[in-house]
Scaffold this motif. Sequence first.
Motif, PDB file in Angstrom:
ATOM      1  N   PRO A  91       0.791  -1.234   0.000  1.00 51.86           N
ATOM      2  CA  PRO A  91       0.000   0.000   0.000  1.00 51.86           C
ATOM      3  C   PRO A  91       0.817   1.276   0.000  1.00 51.86           C
ATOM      4  CG  PRO A  91      -0.091  -1.064   2.156  1.00 51.86           C
ATOM      5  CD  PRO A  91       0.603  -2.019   1.232  1.00 51.86           C
ATOM      6  N   SER A  92       2.152   1.149   0.091  1.00 50.70           N
ATOM      7  CA  SER A  92       2.974   2.351  -0.026  1.00 50.70           C
ATOM      8  C   SER A  92       3.132   2.783  -1.483  1.00 50.70           C
ATOM      9  CB  SER A  92       4.358   2.120   0.596  1.00 50.70           C
ATOM     10  OG  SER A  92       5.103   1.186  -0.159  1.00 50.70           O
ATOM     11  N   VAL A  93       2.816   1.893  -2.429  1.00 48.03           N
ATOM     12  CA  VAL A  93       2.835   2.244  -3.852  1.00 48.03           C
ATOM     13  C   VAL A  93       1.521   2.942  -4.180  1.00 48.03           C
ATOM     14  CG1 VAL A  93       2.947   1.355  -6.212  1.00 48.03           C
ATOM     15  CG2 VAL A  93       4.327   0.308  -4.408  1.00 48.03           C
ATOM     16  N   PRO A  94       1.539   4.092  -4.823  1.00 51.60           N
ATOM     17  CA  PRO A  94       0.299   4.834  -5.075  1.00 51.60           C
ATOM     18  C   PRO A  94      -0.734   4.005  -5.834  1.00 51.60           C
ATOM     19  CG  PRO A  94       2.201   6.214  -5.539  1.00 51.60           C
ATOM     20  CD  PRO A  94       2.727   4.827  -5.300  1.00 51.60           C
ATOM     21  N   ALA A  95      -1.951   3.979  -5.322  1.00 53.25           N
ATOM     22  CA  ALA A  95      -3.038   3.271  -6.006  1.00 53.25           C
ATOM     23  C   ALA A  95      -3.356   3.914  -7.341  1.00 53.25           C
ATOM     24  CB  ALA A  95      -4.273   3.240  -5.115  1.00 53.25           C
ATOM     25  N   SER A  96      -3.039   5.204  -7.475  1.00 49.86           N
ATOM     26  CA  SER A  96      -3.314   5.923  -8.715  1.00 49.86           C
ATOM     27  C   SER A  96      -2.403   5.492  -9.861  1.00 49.86           C
ATOM     28  CB  SER A  96      -3.180   7.429  -8.494  1.00 49.86           C
ATOM     29  OG  SER A  96      -1.896   7.753  -7.983  1.00 49.86           O
ATOM     30  N   ALA A  97      -1.409   4.641  -9.564  1.00 50.45           N
ATOM     31  CA  ALA A  97      -0.540   4.110 -10.612  1.00 50.45           C
ATOM     32  C   ALA A  97      -1.137   2.874 -11.277  1.00 50.45           C
ATOM     33  CB  ALA A  97       0.836   3.776 -10.036  1.00 50.45           C
ATOM     34  N   GLN A  98      -2.260   2.374 -10.758  1.00 52.05           N
ATOM     35  CA  GLN A  98      -2.935   1.239 -11.364  1.00 52.05           C
ATOM     36  C   GLN A  98      -3.666   1.686 -12.633  1.00 52.05           C
ATOM     37  OE1 GLN A  98      -4.497  -1.486  -7.810  1.00 52.05           O
ATOM     38  NE2 GLN A  98      -4.971   0.651  -7.448  1.00 52.05           N
ATOM     39  N   ARG A 130      -5.262  11.289   6.000  1.00 51.38           N
ATOM     40  CA  ARG A 130      -5.768  12.014   7.173  1.00 51.38           C
ATOM     41  C   ARG A 130      -6.496  11.082   8.127  1.00 51.38           C
ATOM     42  NH1 ARG A 130     -10.804  13.711   7.449  1.00 51.38           N
ATOM     43  NH2 ARG A 130     -11.017  13.792   5.185  1.00 51.38           N
ATOM     44  N   GLN A 131      -7.267  10.145   7.581  1.00 53.17           N
ATOM     45  CA  GLN A 131      -8.073   9.255   8.419  1.00 53.17           C
ATOM     46  C   GLN A 131      -7.241   8.142   9.057  1.00 53.17           C
ATOM     47  OE1 GLN A 131     -10.709   8.246   5.205  1.00 53.17           O
ATOM     48  NE2 GLN A 131     -12.330   9.624   5.929  1.00 53.17           N
ATOM     49  N   HIS A 132      -6.278   7.626   8.332  1.00 53.59           N
ATOM     50  CA  HIS A 132      -5.434   6.520   8.808  1.00 53.59           C
ATOM     51  C   HIS A 132      -3.994   6.782   8.384  1.00 53.59           C
ATOM     52  CE1 HIS A 132      -8.753   3.962  10.132  1.00 53.59           C
ATOM     53  NE2 HIS A 132      -9.356   4.194   8.986  1.00 53.59           N
ATOM     54  N   PRO A 133      -3.300   7.677   9.061  1.00 55.77           N
ATOM     55  CA  PRO A 133      -1.921   7.986   8.672  1.00 55.77           C
ATOM     56  C   PRO A 133      -1.059   6.731   8.631  1.00 55.77           C
ATOM     57  CG  PRO A 133      -2.717   9.561  10.300  1.00 55.77           C
ATOM     58  CD  PRO A 133      -3.751   8.481  10.225  1.00 55.77           C
ATOM     59  N   GLY A 134      -0.347   6.571   7.523  1.00 56.13           N
ATOM     60  CA  GLY A 134       0.557   5.436   7.391  1.00 56.13           C
ATOM     61  C   GLY A 134      -0.077   4.169   6.869  1.00 56.13           C
ATOM     62  N   LEU A 135      -1.405   4.139   6.708  1.00 49.99           N
ATOM     63  CA  LEU A 135      -2.057   2.920   6.226  1.00 49.99           C
ATOM     64  C   LEU A 135      -1.681   2.625   4.785  1.00 49.99           C
ATOM     65  CD1 LEU A 135      -4.097   0.613   6.766  1.00 49.99           C
ATOM     66  CD2 LEU A 135      -5.889   2.153   5.911  1.00 49.99           C
ATOM     67  N   GLY A 136      -1.532   3.658   3.977  1.00 49.64           N
ATOM     68  CA  GLY A 136      -1.185   3.469   2.580  1.00 49.64           C
ATOM     69  C   GLY A 136      -2.317   3.858   1.656  1.00 49.64           C
ATOM     70  N   ASP A 137      -2.146   3.516   0.386  1.00 49.42           N
ATOM     71  CA  ASP A 137      -3.026   3.953  -0.689  1.00 49.42           C
ATOM     72  C   ASP A 137      -3.945   2.837  -1.154  1.00 49.42           C
ATOM     73  OD1 ASP A 137      -2.503   6.593  -1.041  1.00 49.42           O
ATOM     74  OD2 ASP A 137      -1.628   6.407  -3.031  1.00 49.42           O
TER      75      ASP A 137
END
Length: 353
Positions: free
Chosen positions: A184-191, A290-297
Amino acid sequence: MTRIRPFGRLDDGTPVHAWRLGDAGGLSAEILDLGGILARLEFPDAQGRANNVVLGLDDAQAYQHDPAYLGILVGRFGNRIGGAAYTLDGRRYPLAANNGRNHLHGGITGFGRRAWTVEAHDADRFALRYRSPEGEEGYPGNLEVAATYRLHGARLRLDFEATCDAPTPFNPTHHPYFNLVGDPSVPASAQWLQVPAGGYLPVDEALIPLGNVADVAGSPFDFRIARTLDAAFDAADPQLRAGGGYDHCLVLDADAGHVAMLYSPHSGIAMRIDSDAPAVQLYGGQALERQHPGLGDGLCLEPQGFPDAPNRPQFPDAILRPGTVFRRRIEYRFALAGRDRGWDEVVAALDRA
């Protein structure tokens, strides 16, 4: 293999469990009896490693207080109802306002933060039931809803079935956050995303539909040909500014053969969503940090009816009436297409799955 494990307790002491479907080496899932939450969904990559392709939290209390609706079964009404009220058969019904002055995803607690009754469980089937009583979140009538997950090979299917004893808005959906990388550290927008939708619903500043269906041509909402969200995004677009990113309903073409296809060139994993719903909400997950800092994308693709439909007679009807059985299916199909493949190769892999 252990198929049931403790997952903590709610604030009132109610125990929550995670129920496993599938086996090692293939598609597998863990689902909670809290909100029917899809807490894990694992699919092996080219090295045989089990990649968790949905975002999840650590325990029951984290989900109970989760503002992002991670993985939940959504109801009674997915998405927004403007002004937290609607009028039906000459009577006005106020609903719980939990999104400013509007109603979102069934209200303050909705379906996703309630304990469901487990009716059946084995290696490839998990069936739950919930009774939503008259007046819950402001809704009229008693509603009986069943949700059944079925796993077959590389496919996970979710079926809703519901009846009521009074007319009520009903628009269930499912709210997983997908990141097919497994990291989840890889941007989901890269899919890469493809959606056979020629229209979308423009919204106001509160993300309530304006009432018209707009053509996606030439807009950041045109995913008829696969592209990444990064490539499609236009920071100057007023609709994307309204939502701080993607949080819009795409109206599926009448002859659409599927809802969406998603592909990660980083992991080589591809997913196809099928459903009988007329639309899909695309949410880019921009509030997650903002809702879950560090959770990922992660991004959401939620098959559903039209938002605010009880207030929009021009939209498809979203009222469930006594004597009618509501049914909706959502199916996730996975394939290993390989890294950095062309889109035709991705589609071919999904067709074989």
